[in-house]
Structure formats: structure tokens, C-alpha cells
Design a protein around this motif. Structure first.
Motif, PDB file in Angstrom:
ATOM      1  N   SER A 404      11.511  -8.686   6.737  1.00 21.60           N
ATOM      2  CA  SER A 404      11.640  -9.703   5.727  1.00 21.60           C
ATOM      3  C   SER A 404      12.769  -9.403   4.841  1.00 21.60           C
ATOM      4  O   SER A 404      13.122 -10.171   3.867  1.00 21.60           O
ATOM      5  N   ARG A 405      13.402  -8.125   5.015  1.00 21.61           N
ATOM      6  CA  ARG A 405      14.676  -8.041   4.237  1.00 21.61           C
ATOM      7  C   ARG A 405      15.630  -8.997   4.462  1.00 21.61           C
ATOM      8  O   ARG A 405      15.869  -9.126   5.597  1.00 21.61           O
ATOM      9  N   PRO A 406      16.329  -9.168   3.539  1.00 20.42           N
ATOM     10  CA  PRO A 406      17.577 -10.186   3.644  1.00 20.42           C
ATOM     11  C   PRO A 406      18.636  -9.562   4.687  1.00 20.42           C
ATOM     12  O   PRO A 406      18.967  -8.459   4.604  1.00 20.42           O
ATOM     13  N   GLY A 429       5.628 -12.358   1.123  1.00 16.07           N
ATOM     14  CA  GLY A 429       6.173 -11.425   0.587  1.00 16.07           C
ATOM     15  C   GLY A 429       5.702 -10.045   1.077  1.00 16.07           C
ATOM     16  O   GLY A 429       4.614  -9.492   1.235  1.00 16.07           O
ATOM     17  N   LEU A 430       6.841  -9.072   1.427  1.00 18.79           N
ATOM     18  CA  LEU A 430       6.484  -7.695   1.889  1.00 18.79           C
ATOM     19  C   LEU A 430       7.357  -6.694   1.316  1.00 18.79           C
ATOM     20  O   LEU A 430       8.622  -6.962   0.990  1.00 18.79           O
ATOM     21  N   TYR A 431       6.672  -5.707   1.218  1.00 20.07           N
ATOM     22  CA  TYR A 431       7.442  -4.540   0.337  1.00 20.07           C
ATOM     23  C   TYR A 431       7.487  -3.023   1.090  1.00 20.07           C
ATOM     24  O   TYR A 431       6.208  -2.676   1.184  1.00 20.07           O
ATOM     25  N   SER A 432       8.467  -2.384   0.799  1.00 16.63           N
ATOM     26  CA  SER A 432       8.785  -0.944   1.430  1.00 16.63           C
ATOM     27  C   SER A 432       8.115  -0.129   0.141  1.00 16.63           C
ATOM     28  O   SER A 432       8.365  -0.334  -0.948  1.00 16.63           O
ATOM     29  N   LEU A 433       7.319   0.810   0.867  1.00 16.99           N
ATOM     30  CA  LEU A 433       6.792   1.967  -0.116  1.00 16.99           C
ATOM     31  C   LEU A 433       7.602   3.184   0.108  1.00 16.99           C
ATOM     32  O   LEU A 433       7.236   4.158  -0.462  1.00 16.99           O
ATOM     33  N   ASP A 434       8.935   3.080   0.880  1.00 12.57           N
ATOM     34  CA  ASP A 434       9.692   4.157   1.060  1.00 12.57           C
ATOM     35  C   ASP A 434       9.876   5.105  -0.222  1.00 12.57           C
ATOM     36  O   ASP A 434      10.077   4.212  -1.198  1.00 12.57           O
ATOM     37  N   GLU A 435      10.289   6.146  -0.206  1.00  7.93           N
ATOM     38  CA  GLU A 435      10.517   7.023  -1.410  1.00  7.93           C
ATOM     39  C   GLU A 435      11.931   6.397  -2.010  1.00  7.93           C
ATOM     40  O   GLU A 435      12.817   6.031  -1.343  1.00  7.93           O
ATOM     41  N   ILE A 447      -0.157  -1.325  -8.943  1.00  8.09           N
ATOM     42  CA  ILE A 447      -1.169  -0.428  -9.528  1.00  8.09           C
ATOM     43  C   ILE A 447      -1.538  -1.301 -10.958  1.00  8.09           C
ATOM     44  O   ILE A 447      -2.807  -1.334 -11.112  1.00  8.09           O
ATOM     45  N   ALA A 448      -0.577  -2.124 -11.575  1.00  4.14           N
ATOM     46  CA  ALA A 448      -0.821  -2.956 -12.656  1.00  4.14           C
ATOM     47  C   ALA A 448      -1.454  -3.934 -12.239  1.00  4.14           C
ATOM     48  O   ALA A 448      -2.436  -4.592 -13.054  1.00  4.14           O
ATOM     49  N   ASP A 449      -1.452  -4.599 -11.024  1.00  2.00           N
ATOM     50  CA  ASP A 449      -1.849  -5.951 -10.691  1.00  2.00           C
ATOM     51  C   ASP A 449      -2.288  -5.884  -9.280  1.00  2.00           C
ATOM     52  O   ASP A 449      -1.694  -6.689  -8.402  1.00  2.00           O
ATOM     53  N   PRO A 450      -3.436  -5.090  -9.075  1.00  2.00           N
ATOM     54  CA  PRO A 450      -3.647  -4.826  -7.559  1.00  2.00           C
ATOM     55  C   PRO A 450      -4.313  -6.206  -6.845  1.00  2.00           C
ATOM     56  O   PRO A 450      -3.936  -6.385  -5.544  1.00  2.00           O
ATOM     57  N   ASP A 451      -4.478  -7.301  -7.513  1.00  2.00           N
ATOM     58  CA  ASP A 451      -5.121  -8.248  -6.970  1.00  2.00           C
ATOM     59  C   ASP A 451      -4.100  -9.054  -6.315  1.00  2.00           C
ATOM     60  O   ASP A 451      -4.322 -10.244  -5.562  1.00  2.00           O
ATOM     61  N   ARG A 452      -2.854  -8.945  -6.414  1.00  2.00           N
ATOM     62  CA  ARG A 452      -1.798  -9.677  -5.916  1.00  2.00           C
ATOM     63  C   ARG A 452      -1.230  -9.240  -4.711  1.00  2.00           C
ATOM     64  O   ARG A 452      -0.675  -9.825  -3.931  1.00  2.00           O
ATOM     65  N   PHE A 453      -1.929  -8.082  -4.216  1.00  2.00           N
ATOM     66  CA  PHE A 453      -1.200  -7.365  -2.918  1.00  2.00           C
ATOM     67  C   PHE A 453      -2.369  -6.914  -2.144  1.00  2.00           C
ATOM     68  O   PHE A 453      -3.586  -6.926  -2.373  1.00  2.00           O
ATOM     69  N   VAL A 454      -2.037  -6.707  -0.858  1.00  2.00           N
ATOM     70  CA  VAL A 454      -2.719  -5.961   0.189  1.00  2.00           C
ATOM     71  C   VAL A 454      -1.833  -4.705   0.542  1.00  2.00           C
ATOM     72  O   VAL A 454      -0.653  -4.770   0.724  1.00  2.00           O
ATOM     73  N   LEU A 455      -2.544  -3.535   0.610  1.00  2.00           N
ATOM     74  CA  LEU A 455      -1.952  -2.190   1.122  1.00  2.00           C
ATOM     75  C   LEU A 455      -2.163  -2.058   2.465  1.00  2.00           C
ATOM     76  O   LEU A 455      -3.487  -1.945   2.803  1.00  2.00           O
ATOM     77  N   LYS A 456      -1.338  -1.854   3.297  1.00  2.00           N
ATOM     78  CA  LYS A 456      -1.727  -1.680   4.830  1.00  2.00           C
ATOM     79  C   LYS A 456      -0.989  -0.365   5.336  1.00  2.00           C
ATOM     80  O   LYS A 456       0.243  -0.134   5.244  1.00  2.00           O
ATOM     81  N   ARG A 484       2.825   8.100   0.786  1.00  2.00           N
ATOM     82  CA  ARG A 484       3.102   6.671   0.251  1.00  2.00           C
ATOM     83  C   ARG A 484       3.838   5.769   1.337  1.00  2.00           C
ATOM     84  O   ARG A 484       3.447   4.694   1.606  1.00  2.00           O
ATOM     85  N   THR A 485       4.780   6.407   2.070  1.00  2.00           N
ATOM     86  CA  THR A 485       5.463   5.920   2.998  1.00  2.00           C
ATOM     87  C   THR A 485       5.014   5.281   4.213  1.00  2.00           C
ATOM     88  O   THR A 485       5.266   4.736   5.306  1.00  2.00           O
ATOM     89  N   SER A 486       3.758   5.823   4.539  1.00  2.00           N
ATOM     90  CA  SER A 486       2.973   5.419   5.799  1.00  2.00           C
ATOM     91  C   SER A 486       2.129   4.015   5.349  1.00  2.00           C
ATOM     92  O   SER A 486       1.674   3.292   6.354  1.00  2.00           O
ATOM     93  N   TYR A 487       2.507   3.706   4.251  1.00  2.00           N
ATOM     94  CA  TYR A 487       1.789   2.194   4.044  1.00  2.00           C
ATOM     95  C   TYR A 487       2.981   1.167   3.646  1.00  2.00           C
ATOM     96  O   TYR A 487       4.206   1.532   3.415  1.00  2.00           O
ATOM     97  N   ILE A 488       2.511  -0.231   3.787  1.00  2.00           N
ATOM     98  CA  ILE A 488       3.403  -0.975   3.288  1.00  2.00           C
ATOM     99  C   ILE A 488       2.598  -2.028   2.249  1.00  2.00           C
ATOM    100  O   ILE A 488       1.399  -1.952   2.375  1.00  2.00           O
ATOM    101  N   LEU A 489       3.295  -2.747   1.421  1.00  2.00           N
ATOM    102  CA  LEU A 489       2.613  -3.589   0.571  1.00  2.00           C
ATOM    103  C   LEU A 489       3.063  -4.997   1.135  1.00  2.00           C
ATOM    104  O   LEU A 489       4.013  -5.634   1.536  1.00  2.00           O
ATOM    105  N   MET A 490       1.947  -6.001   0.943  1.00  2.00           N
ATOM    106  CA  MET A 490       2.192  -7.445   1.036  1.00  2.00           C
ATOM    107  C   MET A 490       1.486  -8.311   0.028  1.00  2.00           C
ATOM    108  O   MET A 490       0.401  -7.764  -0.528  1.00  2.00           O
TER     109      MET A 490
END
Ligand code: ADP
Ligand code: MG
Length: 566
Positions: A404-406, A429-435, A447-456, A484-490
């Protein structure tokens, strides 16, 4: 450990993030979906401000507009917060069947017919009590009513499937991309790391395999947007052991009968024929043929506990009807009986294997040391693996996030802007949790708005994702660690619920608010560099009660369904 794979276990994960008073939601419409059924237009009315803030817990919805509190009667049907009542949007949600969904006598009669029809049609599973026996079986869970699916989105999902086949195939051949993309993940995720080690080992030795077979399933939900229209959003692509193509080849007939019993003969005639079992078998047969040995067999690599055996048998029987021999073996059989000859042809007890079709091998629980050795043997062989290990890696959540990265799709599929546009239009929307800063920022937002996301995490088979408060707690804990990097956010997809009945053995008949996930099966075969087959092979609709954030049919959460296009 017992395995609980996509194919077998009944694992129910309780809801993590209770939604708001869902019965007061107005209906969500698909673009262009209104022409065919003018009577539904009123019911599909959308209210643009509805989606804002829905499902959010108090104080969690920073950065997003709040959903206005709606008095009873303000939305279609006048929601009252009384989940599942006819006064809520239940009527709108079950739009095509609103006149029968609350008719208890009609529903009871139809359910009895439905269960017998499912048994007769072979929509079967082995039971949890006797998972090794085929002499005591029951029906696989399914919905009483087919679920409404916007025609435009259904067609969009089919239209993009060949593009996704091409993409998965391209990723599987791109060592640099896989290496770069998975570099951070394999540092912290042992399972992906072990798969990756085998991948590298096989490449170093040089591939013996020349024919490649991909069977995948691209899954989608229908996200109800701020403007009130529904959009097709990809959940994931399953590149290994995508199941239920067999059983779902038989569900349309069951639902057709149910509709007739309910006096909806005309609607029954609109249900689409669907035969993924045939489509998948076509791909396997093509790969078998190109492998080029009449004597060689197709090997289904199956689990220790085979509750979903009938789903697999549907595909097997299609192969037998083409006079292709099928054997069923487990990893441990491969460990004990498998061998390679000098040209790395694979033999099981002296019988040559042309195609290995994995219905196992996608979760860590499937492997002990012997099974890893068996996997390596299979991967080193000349046999057509479906999928080969590179294609399995192409299906990881981390790869999905990087796609999903440009610019990434452009690099992977140069000169194919139209295919890229079609695929990108389905991405959430997909997001990297890399350091690094990017990961820090999105972790703080979630963390501020967890209901917007899924942690996978990098796992398959359902029941692994984190939502709501649990997402917040876990992310809070790992936000400063490499884990953290073993997960992604969506982004969390929020479909419009509809009323239905989930028919499960030994469960009471009760109405539920449900959401659906549409999967399109894709099949392709490549010989060397030439793609000789690339098709969409049918669809799977799975439906679950909205209380469950996660999970598929095998996980005991979703049930089989049939789309009714509106
Ligand atoms: P798995 O590989 O375990 O099947 P998925 O990504 O398909 O992982 O997630 C499992 C289930 O969780 C899906 O079938 C769906 O019900 C739910 N889910 C996954 N991603 C999302 C999302 N972005 N929004 C809402 N629900 C989701
Ligand atoms: Mg899934």
C-alpha cells in the motif's frame, strides 16, 4: 500443540470492542447499485454523517467526527438501540427479506428445510467430538438467508482478481522485494523467519520447479463510508490453503431452495451459480498436465485433524473425474515416506508426485522439527507446490502493508497502470510499525483511538488480530520494543449490518445482526516465464454476527453464505 488451522478448529474469539447501538444505523448503499431494485432505494438510503465516530468508545474518538445522537425515528426505521428489532434498521439491513425475517413460523419451516438440503447437498463437516470420523458428520454452519451484496462491488471484486493473481506471482519472483520487505519482520517473528530460511536455501540450491500454480482468495468487506456509500475494501489475500471453495460450490442450491420455501421463487432464480471447486481443480489439473508425467499423482498435504475434509473432497473428486490420481498425506508421512531422485523428482513410497496442494502448513502449530524437514524436502523438489514458499511469503500481512506504500505496485508491475489502479482502489489504510518515526506516530495514533484500527500479527487462520481496548493495551506494552515490528496496523472496516439467522448444529435459531466478507478465488499457472492460465475461479461469502470482531468459518465464528446481488 493441537493445530487450529483455517481448515479445522472451532475457536471462538469473543468480541473485543463492543460496537455502539448498531441497530440505529442507517443503511449503506453501494455506488451504482440502485438501478436493478427500485423498491429498495428507500431502504438503501444513506446518511452521510452516520459513519462518523460509530462504534467509538467515549473519549476514544479523537480526530474523528462524532456520530450525532439520533432520536428514534431519525434514521430509516427509527433505531432505538434495541439490537435486532424490526423498528431498528434491521428492516433496512435485511432489505431483500424484510417481510420474512421476523416471521417466526416461516423461518422455522425454512430452517428445517435448509438443514436437510445442506446435508443432502454435501455441505458437511466432521464433528468436533469425532473429528477423525466420516460416519458421524454434520452440516457446516451457514446462513438461513442469502445476504445482500451490492452488485457493483461484487463485479469490482471479480474484475480485479486477475490483477491480484499477477501481483502475487510477481512478488513471488522478486527476491529483492521479499528480502527488503520481510527484513524487519524476520528479526522478531520466528515463524516467518523459518519460512524465509527455507526460501533462501531453496534459491541458493537453484529451483528445480519449473511449473508454478497459485490458488489464492482475496477477501473483502464492504466499508460504509462517510458519504454513505459502500466501498470494497480488501481484508487480505490468502495465498496458502484458501478453503471453502468446495463447500460453497453447494450453498447456492441450498439458499435457492430456502427462498422458494419462503415464497421467493423469482429471487431464487437470481442466485448466481458458483463452482470454485471446479475452478481450483482446473488449475491443479493444468499444473499436473504441464508437469508432464501421466503416472504422477496430486498430493493434498492435509492436517492431522481433518474436520474440513469434505471441502477438500469436492476438489479431489473434480480431479478424479479428470482421471487424475489424488493422494492425501500429512507432513509426517512426507517425513517418513518422501524422497527425491537425482533430478529432484518427488516420490512418496515410490509414487511420483506432480503437484503438492497445501491445505496445511500456514501456522507455527503445524510444524515440529520433522515437519520443517518435510517442508524443506517438498520445497526443494521439482513438484509443483501450491503455493511454493515464495508465494506463501507473498501472502504475509507485512507484504500486504508494504504494497500500500506509494510507488510499490509500480515497481512490482511496471507498465500496468490500469491493473494497479484497480487494485489500489480496494486497499484500506495499512501502516508499518517498523522502528522509526513513522511507526512511532501511527502507534501513538492507534493507542489514542484504537477503535479506528486492527492490529495484525503475521498469522493466518483467524482469531489472531487485536481490536479496541486489547489493541491499545498490547500496543502500549510493545510500543518501545522491537516486538512491535512483528505486527502491522490496518484501518478497521465498518460494514453495514443486516439481519440473518446463523444455522449451526446444536444451536438455537435466533436472529443476529450480521456482516459479511466476500472472497474471490484466483487461480493461475505459470510455466517458466509464461503465464498459461489466469482466472477468477468463483466466490465465497462468509457471514458472522457483529459481536465477533475476528474469525472465519473454521474458527467457529463465520458461516457460509450466498450473495444476493442488489
Ligand atoms: P487471517 O489471516 O487470520 O484470516 P484476516 O486479516 O483475514 O486474518 O483477519 C481475520 C478476520 O478479522 C477477518 O475475516 C475479518 O472478519 C476481521 N478483520 C480483519 N481485518 C479487518 C479490518 N481491517 N477491519 C475489520 N475487520 C477485519
Ligand atoms: Mg482471513
Amino acid at each position: 500443540m493441537t493445530s487450529h488451522p483455517r481448515d479445522t478448529a472451532l475457536r471462538v474469539r469473543a468480541a473485543r470492542s463492543p460496537r455502539g447501538s448498531s441497530s440505529s444505523r442507517p443503511a449503506c448503499a453501494a455506488p451504482h447499485a440502485r438501478g436493478a431494485f427500485p423498491a429498495l432505494i428507500g431502504l438503501l438510503r444513506c446518511q452521510s454523517e452516520w459513519r462518523a465516530g460509530r462504534g467509538a468508545q467515549p473519549g476514544q474518538s479523537r480526530g474523528r467526527p462524532q456520530r450525532p445522537h439520533r432520536a428514534a425515528g431519525a434514521g430509516p426505521g427509527g433505531g432505538t438501540g434495541d439490537a435486532g428489532t424490526d423498528r431498528g434498521t434491521g428492516a433496512a439491513m435485511a432489505a431483500p427479506w424484510r417481510d420474512v425475517v421476523r416471521d417466526a413460523a416461516a423461518v422455522r419451516e425454512a430452517a428445517a428445510v435448509a438443514v436437510d438440503a445442506a446435508l443432502l447437498a454435501g455441505v458437511l463437516m466432521r464433528t468436533g467430538e469425532q473429528p477423525h470420523a466420516s460416519d458421524v458428520v454434520n452440516y457446516a454452519p451457514f446462513t438461513l438467508l442469502p445476504s445482500a451484496v451490492p452488485r457493483a462491488l461484487f463485479e469490482q471484486a471479480y474484475a480485479v482478481q486477475q490483477d491480484f493473481n499477477l501481483l502475487v506471482d510477481a512478488i513471488s519472483q522478486n527476491k529483492e522485494f521479499l528480502e527488503q520487505t520481510l527484513a524487519s519482520t524476520i528479526k522478531v517473528d520466528d515463524f516467518t523467519a523459518q519460512l524465509f530460511r527455507i526460501y533462501m536455501q531453496v534459491l541458493e540450491e537453484g529451483l528445480a520447479q519449473t511449473v508454478f500454480l497459485g490458488i489464492n482468495r482475496s477477501d473483502y468487506m464492504f466499508d460504509c463510508g462517510l458519504d454513505g456509500t459502500a466501498a470494497l475494501r480488501q481484508i487480505e489475500i490468502n495465498t496458502i490453503a484458501a478453503s471453502f471453495g468446495g463447500l460453497t460450490s453447494r450453498t447456492a442450491d441450498v439458499h435457492g431452495l430456502v427462498l422458494k420455501v419462503l415464497g421467493k421463487t423469482e429471487e431464487a432464480s437470481h442466485l448466481l451459480p458458483n463452482n470454485p471447486a471446479k475452478g481450483l481443480a482446473l488449475g491443479i489439473a493444468k499444473a499436473w498436465e504441464l508437469y508432464g508425467s501421466q503416472r504422477a499423482v496430486v498430493m493434498f498435504l492435509v492436517e492431522e485433524i481433518q474436520r474440513n475434509i469434505f471441502d477438500q473432497r469436492c476438489v479431489e473428486n473434480e480431479l478424479w473425474s479428470r482421471n487424475i490420481r489424488v493422494i492425501r498425506k500429512r507432513f509426517r508421512d512426507v517425513f517418513e515416506q518422501g524422497s527425491l531422485d537425482a533430478s529432484r523428482r518427488l516420490y512418496m513410497d515410490g509414487q511420483e508426485v506432480a503437484v503438492v496442494y497445501y491445505r496445511e502448513g500456514y501456522v507455527p502449530q503445524n510444524y515440529d522439527q520433522q515437519n520443517w524437514e518435510a517442508r524443506l524436502l517438498l520445497e526443494r523438489s521439482r513438484a509443483v507446490k501450491c503455493p511454493d514458499i515464495a508465494t506463501q511469503l507473498a501472502g504475509t500481512k507485512k507484504v500486504q502493508q508494504e504494497l500500500s506504500r506509494p510507488g510499490t505496485l509500480e515497481k512490482l508491475l511496471p507498465g500496468r497502470p490500469e491493473a494497479i489502479a484497480r487494485m489500489r482502489a480496494t486497499f484500506a489504510g495499512l501502516y508499518s510499525l517498523d522502528e522509526g518515526e513513522e511507526g512511532d506516530m501511527i502507534a501513538a495514533t492507534a493507542i489514542a483511538d484504537p477503535d479506528r484500527f486492527v492490529l495484525k500479527p503475521q498469522r493466518e487462520g483467524g482469531g489472531n488480530n487485536l481490536y479496541g481496548e486489547e489493541l491499545r493495551q498490547v500496543l502500549e506494552k510493545i510500543k518501545d520494543s522491537p516486538e512491535r515490528t512483528s505486527y502491522i496496523l490496518m484501518d478497521k472496516i465498518k460494514p453495514q449490518p443486516a439481519l440473518n439467522y446463523l444455522l449451526r448444529a446444536h444451536s438455537p435459531l435466533q436472529v443476529s445482526e450480521c456482516i459479511s466478507e466476500l472472497g474471490i478465488f484466483g487461480v493461475y499457472v505459470r510455466q517458466g516465464q509464461e503465464l498459461v492460465l489466469n482466472q477468477a475461479a468463483g466466490h465465497l461469502l462468509r457471514t458472522k454476527a457483529i459481536e465477533h470482531a475476528d474469525g472465519g468459518v473454521a474458527a467457529g465464528v463465520a458461516v457460509l453464505d450466498t450473495p444476493y446481488l442488489v
